[in-house]
Design a protein around this motif. Structure first.
Motif, PDB file in Angstrom:
ATOM      1  N   THR A   1       0.831  -1.192   0.000  1.00 32.82           N
ATOM      2  CA  THR A   1       0.000   0.000   0.000  1.00 32.82           C
ATOM      3  C   THR A   1       0.873   1.252   0.000  1.00 32.82           C
ATOM      4  O   THR A   1       1.991   1.225   0.516  1.00 32.82           O
ATOM      5  CB  THR A   1      -0.901   0.018   1.251  1.00 32.82           C
ATOM      6  OG1 THR A   1      -0.089  -0.123   2.428  1.00 32.82           O
ATOM      7  CG2 THR A   1      -1.930  -1.098   1.204  1.00 32.82           C
ATOM      8  N   PRO A   2       0.369   2.335  -0.590  1.00 30.48           N
ATOM      9  CA  PRO A   2      -0.871   2.405  -1.355  1.00 30.48           C
ATOM     10  C   PRO A   2      -0.699   1.824  -2.754  1.00 30.48           C
ATOM     11  O   PRO A   2       0.335   2.040  -3.395  1.00 30.48           O
ATOM     12  CB  PRO A   2      -1.148   3.900  -1.415  1.00 30.48           C
ATOM     13  CG  PRO A   2       0.218   4.531  -1.382  1.00 30.48           C
ATOM     14  CD  PRO A   2       1.045   3.655  -0.493  1.00 30.48           C
ATOM     15  N   SER A   3      -1.689   1.096  -3.220  1.00 28.35           N
ATOM     16  CA  SER A   3      -1.762   0.633  -4.606  1.00 28.35           C
ATOM     17  C   SER A   3      -2.887   1.418  -5.264  1.00 28.35           C
ATOM     18  O   SER A   3      -4.030   1.388  -4.792  1.00 28.35           O
ATOM     19  CB  SER A   3      -2.043  -0.862  -4.674  1.00 28.35           C
ATOM     20  OG  SER A   3      -0.949  -1.605  -4.181  1.00 28.35           O
ATOM     21  N   VAL A   4      -2.572   2.105  -6.347  1.00 28.82           N
ATOM     22  CA  VAL A   4      -3.482   3.113  -6.890  1.00 28.82           C
ATOM     23  C   VAL A   4      -3.790   2.813  -8.354  1.00 28.82           C
ATOM     24  O   VAL A   4      -2.881   2.523  -9.145  1.00 28.82           O
ATOM     25  CB  VAL A   4      -2.867   4.523  -6.742  1.00 28.82           C
ATOM     26  CG1 VAL A   4      -3.777   5.574  -7.356  1.00 28.82           C
ATOM     27  CG2 VAL A   4      -2.614   4.836  -5.263  1.00 28.82           C
ATOM     28  N   PHE A   5      -5.063   2.906  -8.703  1.00 29.26           N
ATOM     29  CA  PHE A   5      -5.525   2.754 -10.084  1.00 29.26           C
ATOM     30  C   PHE A   5      -6.284   4.011 -10.490  1.00 29.26           C
ATOM     31  O   PHE A   5      -7.126   4.511  -9.738  1.00 29.26           O
ATOM     32  CB  PHE A   5      -6.461   1.554 -10.220  1.00 29.26           C
ATOM     33  CG  PHE A   5      -5.807   0.226 -10.025  1.00 29.26           C
ATOM     34  CD1 PHE A   5      -5.364  -0.511 -11.112  1.00 29.26           C
ATOM     35  CD2 PHE A   5      -5.616  -0.285  -8.752  1.00 29.26           C
ATOM     36  CE1 PHE A   5      -4.749  -1.739 -10.929  1.00 29.26           C
ATOM     37  CE2 PHE A   5      -5.003  -1.507  -8.562  1.00 29.26           C
ATOM     38  CZ  PHE A   5      -4.571  -2.241  -9.648  1.00 29.26           C
ATOM     39  N   MET A   6      -5.986   4.497 -11.680  1.00 27.00           N
ATOM     40  CA  MET A   6      -6.781   5.558 -12.296  1.00 27.00           C
ATOM     41  C   MET A   6      -7.585   4.903 -13.413  1.00 27.00           C
ATOM     42  O   MET A   6      -7.017   4.485 -14.435  1.00 27.00           O
ATOM     43  CB  MET A   6      -5.917   6.671 -12.856  1.00 27.00           C
ATOM     44  CG  MET A   6      -6.712   7.838 -13.418  1.00 27.00           C
ATOM     45  SD  MET A   6      -7.584   8.817 -12.176  1.00 27.00           S
ATOM     46  CE  MET A   6      -6.238   9.863 -11.574  1.00 27.00           C
ATOM     47  N   GLY A   7      -8.884   4.771 -13.218  1.00 28.76           N
ATOM     48  CA  GLY A   7      -9.658   3.970 -14.148  1.00 28.76           C
ATOM     49  C   GLY A   7      -9.110   2.548 -14.128  1.00 28.76           C
ATOM     50  O   GLY A   7      -8.917   1.965 -13.055  1.00 28.76           O
ATOM     51  N   PRO A   8      -8.791   1.973 -15.294  1.00 30.64           N
ATOM     52  CA  PRO A   8      -8.258   0.613 -15.315  1.00 30.64           C
ATOM     53  C   PRO A   8      -6.742   0.523 -15.166  1.00 30.64           C
ATOM     54  O   PRO A   8      -6.193  -0.575 -15.116  1.00 30.64           O
ATOM     55  CB  PRO A   8      -8.669   0.117 -16.704  1.00 30.64           C
ATOM     56  CG  PRO A   8      -8.618   1.359 -17.550  1.00 30.64           C
ATOM     57  CD  PRO A   8      -9.074   2.476 -16.649  1.00 30.64           C
ATOM     58  N   TYR A   9      -6.056   1.668 -15.100  1.00 28.73           N
ATOM     59  CA  TYR A   9      -4.596   1.683 -15.191  1.00 28.73           C
ATOM     60  C   TYR A   9      -3.934   1.782 -13.816  1.00 28.73           C
ATOM     61  O   TYR A   9      -4.275   2.645 -13.004  1.00 28.73           O
ATOM     62  CB  TYR A   9      -4.123   2.863 -16.043  1.00 28.73           C
ATOM     63  CG  TYR A   9      -4.745   2.913 -17.407  1.00 28.73           C
ATOM     64  CD1 TYR A   9      -4.569   1.870 -18.314  1.00 28.73           C
ATOM     65  CD2 TYR A   9      -5.537   3.995 -17.791  1.00 28.73           C
ATOM     66  CE1 TYR A   9      -5.152   1.913 -19.567  1.00 28.73           C
ATOM     67  CE2 TYR A   9      -6.122   4.037 -19.044  1.00 28.73           C
ATOM     68  CZ  TYR A   9      -5.934   2.989 -19.931  1.00 28.73           C
ATOM     69  OH  TYR A   9      -6.524   3.031 -21.170  1.00 28.73           O
ATOM     70  N   ARG A  10      -2.962   0.918 -13.576  1.00 31.97           N
ATOM     71  CA  ARG A  10      -2.176   1.006 -12.347  1.00 31.97           C
ATOM     72  C   ARG A  10      -1.242   2.213 -12.450  1.00 31.97           C
ATOM     73  O   ARG A  10      -0.510   2.378 -13.434  1.00 31.97           O
ATOM     74  CB  ARG A  10      -1.352  -0.284 -12.171  1.00 31.97           C
ATOM     75  CG  ARG A  10      -0.436  -0.302 -10.951  1.00 31.97           C
ATOM     76  CD  ARG A  10      -1.221  -0.448  -9.660  1.00 31.97           C
ATOM     77  NE  ARG A  10      -0.316  -0.431  -8.515  1.00 31.97           N
ATOM     78  CZ  ARG A  10       0.193  -1.525  -7.943  1.00 31.97           C
ATOM     79  NH1 ARG A  10      -0.111  -2.724  -8.425  1.00 31.97           N
ATOM     80  NH2 ARG A  10       0.988  -1.431  -6.901  1.00 31.97           N
TER      81      ARG A  10
END
Length: 284
Positions: A257-266
């Motif tokens: 963490t943190p693991s972050v996605f914007m829409g479908p993209y990591r």
């Protein structure tokens, strides 16, 4: 198709994926008989393709330019060790956590370098969301994680006004690393209980200040109903919701963490506001 992971340190080069696509090919000299293709989305670089002879050195340089990661040496070593045994096969290499190199080890070789992408339907239900319109920024987080606290202090204050203006939505997702953070699970349960009284995000902000342990006291700070809050803390269904979200994060292969996605993209570096905004453009 086989999947491999190359866990690499970020290099000093500026990643181009997510940046304006024009100019990416400038100065690139492909090997004779090969081609480099550019994929665009919203006038930004989404991915880079290569078709041609197996040239690990060039492919490494191309991947470095696209991702900003130090890839030439490790990719060359991987090719030398594995390419012969995998001739004719298709493989996917996870580069770091946020990029994917798809290879068809045929003649000619075909490669595609792009962001690691997960169908948004596989990311599960978004329950604690700021904003009403725009791409979804999903943050898999842990209230005891110092890096999550840093993200909450340094980056989220710059994104929340954009969410309120309808540019994006921000979704908090529970990923308590309870093996190393003993307060992560209790804090997540307490945040759920605050959310049941309409105060998830204010309570989130207090927890991200490192105020862990006295969860009922924090609830009183926000003038929440203390009896309802105390009963909620003991409700096994609340704990089960947190555990289910943690299980989803593990199924997705998230490592920390943190693991972050914007829409479908990591997102490769969620602490870089510019990078987040680049990916916001990609995700529109």
């Amino acid at each position: 198709m086989r999947s491999w992971a190359l866990l690499l340190l970020m290099g000093a080069a500026l990643a181009q994926i997510g940046k304006p696509a024009e100019g990416f090919l400038q100065g690139i000299l492909p090997p004779p008989g090969s081609q480099v293709q550019v994929e665009e989305k919203n006038r930004r670089l989404l991915a880079v393709g290569y078709t041609g002879p197996l040239d690990a050195a060039f492919l490494g340089r191309l991947a470095e330019r696209a991702t900003g990661m130090a890839l030439a040496a490790p990719l060359g070593e991987w090719m030398a060790k594995n390419a012969g045994n995998l001739k004719g096969q298709r493989v996917s290499l996870i580069l770091g956590e946020a990029f994917l190199l798809d290879l068809a080890l045929t003649e000619p070789l075909r490669a595609r370098i792009g962001p690691r992408e997960i169908q948004e339907t596989a990311l599960g239900e978004d329950r604690w969301v700021l904003g009403e319109r725009g791409p979804m920024l999903r943050i898999f987080s842990d209230f005891q994680c110092p890096f999550c606290q840093r993200l909450a202090h340094e980056v989220l204050p710059q994104l929340k006004p954009r969410a309120l203006k309808g540019e994006l939505r921000i979704s908090y997702r529970h990923f308590p690393l309870k093996e190393i953070h003993p307060q992560a699970l209790p804090a997540a349960i307490a945040a759920e209980c605050a959310g049941a009284q309409g105060a998830f995000w204010p309570y989130h902000d207090l927890l991200m200040q490192g105020r862990l342990g006295d969860y009922l006291g924090l609830a009183r700070t926000l003038s929440l109903d203390p009896q309802a809050f105390a009963a909620c803390l003991k409700d096994p269904q609340v704990a089960a919701r947190v555990e289910a979200e943690r299980a989803l994060a593990l199924r997705l292969g998230l490592r920390g963490t943190p693991s972050v996605f914007m829409g479908p993209y990591r997102v490769p570096d969620p602490f870089d506001l510019g990078r987040l905004l680049d990916y916001l453009t990609l995700a529109r």
